[in-house]
Design a protein around this motif. Structure first.
Motif, PDB file in Angstrom:
ATOM      1  N   ASP A 278       2.081   0.475   1.754  1.00 26.47           N
ATOM      2  CA  ASP A 278       1.352   1.054   2.882  1.00 26.47           C
ATOM      3  C   ASP A 278       2.047   0.720   4.199  1.00 26.47           C
ATOM      4  O   ASP A 278       2.590  -0.381   4.371  1.00 26.47           O
ATOM      5  CB  ASP A 278      -0.082   0.508   2.945  1.00 26.47           C
ATOM      6  CG  ASP A 278      -1.033   1.220   1.996  1.00 26.47           C
ATOM      7  OD1 ASP A 278      -0.605   2.196   1.344  1.00 26.47           O
ATOM      8  OD2 ASP A 278      -2.201   0.795   1.913  1.00 26.47           O
ATOM      9  N   ILE A 279       1.998   1.654   5.153  1.00 22.22           N
ATOM     10  CA  ILE A 279       2.566   1.420   6.475  1.00 22.22           C
ATOM     11  C   ILE A 279       1.576   0.605   7.309  1.00 22.22           C
ATOM     12  O   ILE A 279       0.380   0.893   7.325  1.00 22.22           O
ATOM     13  CB  ILE A 279       2.902   2.739   7.185  1.00 22.22           C
ATOM     14  CG1 ILE A 279       3.978   3.505   6.402  1.00 22.22           C
ATOM     15  CG2 ILE A 279       3.373   2.490   8.613  1.00 22.22           C
ATOM     16  CD1 ILE A 279       4.300   4.865   6.981  1.00 22.22           C
ATOM     17  N   CYS A 280       2.092  -0.400   8.001  1.00 23.34           N
ATOM     18  CA  CYS A 280       1.266  -1.248   8.860  1.00 23.34           C
ATOM     19  C   CYS A 280       1.198  -0.616  10.249  1.00 23.34           C
ATOM     20  O   CYS A 280       2.200  -0.584  10.977  1.00 23.34           O
ATOM     21  CB  CYS A 280       1.860  -2.652   8.936  1.00 23.34           C
ATOM     22  SG  CYS A 280       0.970  -3.766  10.026  1.00 23.34           S
ATOM     23  N   THR A 281       0.035  -0.091  10.627  1.00 16.40           N
ATOM     24  CA  THR A 281      -0.154   0.521  11.942  1.00 16.40           C
ATOM     25  C   THR A 281      -1.148  -0.254  12.804  1.00 16.40           C
ATOM     26  O   THR A 281      -1.295   0.021  13.990  1.00 16.40           O
ATOM     27  CB  THR A 281      -0.646   1.972  11.804  1.00 16.40           C
ATOM     28  OG1 THR A 281      -1.848   1.994  11.020  1.00 16.40           O
ATOM     29  CG2 THR A 281       0.407   2.838  11.117  1.00 16.40           C
ATOM     30  N   TYR A 282      -1.849  -1.197  12.206  1.00 18.89           N
ATOM     31  CA  TYR A 282      -2.803  -2.064  12.913  1.00 18.89           C
ATOM     32  C   TYR A 282      -2.552  -3.502  12.464  1.00 18.89           C
ATOM     33  O   TYR A 282      -2.090  -3.733  11.349  1.00 18.89           O
ATOM     34  CB  TYR A 282      -4.246  -1.719  12.540  1.00 18.89           C
ATOM     35  CG  TYR A 282      -4.805  -0.468  13.179  1.00 18.89           C
ATOM     36  CD1 TYR A 282      -5.707  -0.563  14.242  1.00 18.89           C
ATOM     37  CD2 TYR A 282      -4.477   0.800  12.710  1.00 18.89           C
ATOM     38  CE1 TYR A 282      -6.257   0.575  14.820  1.00 18.89           C
ATOM     39  CE2 TYR A 282      -5.012   1.949  13.285  1.00 18.89           C
ATOM     40  CZ  TYR A 282      -5.899   1.822  14.343  1.00 18.89           C
ATOM     41  OH  TYR A 282      -6.444   2.952  14.925  1.00 18.89           O
ATOM     42  N   ILE A 283      -2.874  -4.482  13.320  1.00 21.21           N
ATOM     43  CA  ILE A 283      -3.024  -5.844  12.830  1.00 21.21           C
ATOM     44  C   ILE A 283      -4.509  -6.053  12.562  1.00 21.21           C
ATOM     45  O   ILE A 283      -5.368  -5.480  13.239  1.00 21.21           O
ATOM     46  CB  ILE A 283      -2.495  -6.904  13.822  1.00 21.21           C
ATOM     47  CG1 ILE A 283      -3.290  -6.915  15.132  1.00 21.21           C
ATOM     48  CG2 ILE A 283      -1.021  -6.712  14.073  1.00 21.21           C
ATOM     49  CD1 ILE A 283      -3.022  -8.144  16.001  1.00 21.21           C
ATOM     50  N   ASP A 284      -4.828  -6.835  11.549  1.00 20.36           N
ATOM     51  CA  ASP A 284      -6.210  -7.075  11.153  1.00 20.36           C
ATOM     52  C   ASP A 284      -6.557  -8.544  11.388  1.00 20.36           C
ATOM     53  O   ASP A 284      -5.873  -9.430  10.859  1.00 20.36           O
ATOM     54  CB  ASP A 284      -6.413  -6.748   9.670  1.00 20.36           C
ATOM     55  CG  ASP A 284      -6.014  -5.326   9.315  1.00 20.36           C
ATOM     56  OD1 ASP A 284      -6.383  -4.416  10.069  1.00 20.36           O
ATOM     57  OD2 ASP A 284      -5.328  -5.150   8.291  1.00 20.36           O
ATOM     58  N   ILE A 285      -7.601  -8.808  12.144  1.00 14.85           N
ATOM     59  CA  ILE A 285      -8.114 -10.165  12.313  1.00 14.85           C
ATOM     60  C   ILE A 285      -9.311 -10.317  11.391  1.00 14.85           C
ATOM     61  O   ILE A 285     -10.242  -9.497  11.428  1.00 14.85           O
ATOM     62  CB  ILE A 285      -8.526 -10.450  13.770  1.00 14.85           C
ATOM     63  CG1 ILE A 285      -7.308 -10.382  14.699  1.00 14.85           C
ATOM     64  CG2 ILE A 285      -9.160 -11.836  13.885  1.00 14.85           C
ATOM     65  CD1 ILE A 285      -7.126  -9.073  15.376  1.00 14.85           C
ATOM     66  N   ILE A 286      -9.288 -11.321  10.513  1.00 15.39           N
ATOM     67  CA  ILE A 286     -10.377 -11.512   9.554  1.00 15.39           C
ATOM     68  C   ILE A 286     -11.564 -12.151  10.263  1.00 15.39           C
ATOM     69  O   ILE A 286     -11.454 -13.233  10.839  1.00 15.39           O
ATOM     70  CB  ILE A 286      -9.924 -12.381   8.366  1.00 15.39           C
ATOM     71  CG1 ILE A 286      -8.725 -11.736   7.662  1.00 15.39           C
ATOM     72  CG2 ILE A 286     -11.078 -12.586   7.380  1.00 15.39           C
ATOM     73  CD1 ILE A 286      -8.131 -12.593   6.567  1.00 15.39           C
ATOM     74  N   ILE A 287     -12.708 -11.473  10.223  1.00 13.62           N
ATOM     75  CA  ILE A 287     -13.937 -11.953  10.860  1.00 13.62           C
ATOM     76  C   ILE A 287     -14.774 -12.752   9.867  1.00 13.62           C
ATOM     77  O   ILE A 287     -15.360 -13.773  10.206  1.00 13.62           O
ATOM     78  CB  ILE A 287     -14.745 -10.766  11.421  1.00 13.62           C
ATOM     79  CG1 ILE A 287     -13.892  -9.964  12.417  1.00 13.62           C
ATOM     80  CG2 ILE A 287     -16.035 -11.243  12.072  1.00 13.62           C
ATOM     81  CD1 ILE A 287     -13.331 -10.790  13.555  1.00 13.62           C
ATOM     82  N   SER A 288     -14.803 -12.300   8.633  1.00 19.10           N
ATOM     83  CA  SER A 288     -15.525 -13.030   7.586  1.00 19.10           C
ATOM     84  C   SER A 288     -14.920 -12.694   6.234  1.00 19.10           C
ATOM     85  O   SER A 288     -14.324 -11.629   6.051  1.00 19.10           O
ATOM     86  CB  SER A 288     -17.018 -12.682   7.594  1.00 19.10           C
ATOM     87  OG  SER A 288     -17.222 -11.317   7.271  1.00 19.10           O
ATOM     88  N   GLY A 289     -15.063 -13.631   5.272  1.00 17.49           N
ATOM     89  CA  GLY A 289     -14.597 -13.385   3.914  1.00 17.49           C
ATOM     90  C   GLY A 289     -13.224 -13.964   3.638  1.00 17.49           C
ATOM     91  O   GLY A 289     -12.624 -14.655   4.465  1.00 17.49           O
ATOM     92  N   LYS A 290     -12.723 -13.671   2.445  1.00 17.32           N
ATOM     93  CA  LYS A 290     -11.450 -14.202   1.958  1.00 17.32           C
ATOM     94  C   LYS A 290     -10.575 -13.054   1.470  1.00 17.32           C
ATOM     95  O   LYS A 290     -11.017 -12.209   0.699  1.00 17.32           O
ATOM     96  CB  LYS A 290     -11.714 -15.192   0.816  1.00 17.32           C
ATOM     97  CG  LYS A 290     -10.491 -15.781   0.154  1.00 17.32           C
ATOM     98  CD  LYS A 290     -10.923 -16.746  -0.948  1.00 17.32           C
ATOM     99  CE  LYS A 290      -9.772 -17.279  -1.752  1.00 17.32           C
ATOM    100  NZ  LYS A 290     -10.224 -18.194  -2.836  1.00 17.32           N
ATOM    101  N   VAL A 291      -9.337 -13.042   1.925  1.00 13.30           N
ATOM    102  CA  VAL A 291      -8.365 -11.994   1.586  1.00 13.30           C
ATOM    103  C   VAL A 291      -7.218 -12.631   0.817  1.00 13.30           C
ATOM    104  O   VAL A 291      -6.800 -13.750   1.140  1.00 13.30           O
ATOM    105  CB  VAL A 291      -7.847 -11.311   2.869  1.00 13.30           C
ATOM    106  CG1 VAL A 291      -6.697 -10.358   2.561  1.00 13.30           C
ATOM    107  CG2 VAL A 291      -8.974 -10.574   3.583  1.00 13.30           C
TER     108      VAL A 291
END
Length: 222
Positions: free
Chosen positions: A48-61
Motif C-alpha cells: 500500500d502507498i503511504c499517503t498519511y501518517i497515523d497516530i495511534i489513539i487507542s489499541g494495539k497495532v
C-alpha cells in the motif's frame, strides 16, 4: 472537529500543533481524519502507498510478515501515541513493506502528507518531535528484525527470553500472552515452539508452565 480538539492535548506529536492552525487551514478537513478498525482488520496491506501518517489513539497495532515457510511473523508492535508511516511518507518509494493490522480494536488520527510537510516547514516543535520519533523507531525496528529474521527457533526463543529478562528483571519470565502469540512474535508455528521448549527443558536450560518460563541456565543468555 471539536472532538479532535481534546485528542490533540493528549498525544506527543499532536500536542505540538496549535489546534487553531487546523481551523485556519482551508484544506484541513481533507487532511486530517479519525478512523476506527476492529480487531483483526488490515490497516495497511503489504505494498500500500503511504499517503498519511497515523497516530495511534487507542489499541494495539502489529507489523507482520509471512516467511518462506508460510509462518506469520510479528516484527513489531505499536501502542497509543506511536506513529505509523512516519519513515515512509516522504520516501521516493512510499510503500508499506509489510502488513499492518489491528491486534485489538484500534482508533487512529491520520495527517496527510501535505499537512505533515506544512507543519514540518512552519512548526519547529512538530519537526523536532517528528524527527526524534522516526529516528528512534527506525533503530528499534532494525533491532527487532536483526533479532528475529534468519535465526533458528532456539536462537529466536533465546532472544525473546533475553529481552523479557531485561524487562522483568527476573529469571522467571511471566507470560502475559499465549504461547501462540509468542510463536507468532518470533515467526514459528506454536507446535515448533512447544517442541523446542521441551528440548530445552530436557537439556536443563529452563522449566516452564502455561504462565511462565524459568531460566535455569543463565549462560544461554550470554
Amino acid at each position: 472537529m471539536n472532538d479532535l480538539n481534546e485528542l490533540f492535548k493528549n498525544f506527543t506529536l499532536l500536542k505540538t500543533i496549535p489546534f487553531h492552525s487546523l481551523s485556519e487551514n482551508r484544506n484541513a478537513g481533507n487532511s486530517i481524519k479519525k478512523t476506527v478498525y476492529n480487531q483483526g482488520e488490515i490497516i495497511h496491506f503489504d505494498g500500500d502507498i503511504c499517503t498519511y501518517i497515523d497516530i495511534i489513539i487507542s489499541g494495539k497495532v502489529v507489523v507482520e510478515r509471512i516467511d518462506d515457510s508460510g509462518n506469520l511473523m510479528t516484527i513489531t508492535e505499536f501502542y497509543p501515541d506511536d506513529v505509523l508511516g512516519g519513515n515512509l511518507i516522504f520516501s521516493k518509494n512510499p510503500h508499506y513493506p509489510m502488513m499492518v493490522s489491528a491486534k485489538t480494536d484500534v482508533s487512529l488520527i491520520s495527517l496527510s502528507k501535505g499537512l505533515v510537510f506544512e507543519f514540518c516547514a512552519t512548526n519547529t516543535d512538530f519537526l523536532k518531535v517528528y524527527l526524534e520519533y522516526i529516528s528512534d523507531h527506525a533503530t528499534l525496528l532494525g533491532d527487532k528484525i536483526k533479532h528475529y529474521v534468519n535465526r533458528s527457533i532456539r536462537e529466536s526463543l533465546i532472544a525473546f527470553l533475553k529481552n523479557e529478562y531485561k524487562l522483568q528483571k527476573s529469571s522467571t519470565i511471566q507470560l502475559n500472552t499465549s504461547k501462540k502469540a509468542i510463536a507468532d512474535r518470533i515467526g514459528v508455528q506454536r507446535t515448533s515452539l512447544s517442541r523446542e521448549l521441551q528440548k530445552m527443558k530436557k537439556e536443563g536450560l529452563l522449566i516452564f508452565d502455561k504462565d511462565s518460563i524459568t531460566i535455569i541456565n543463565m549462560d544461554m543468555l550470554m
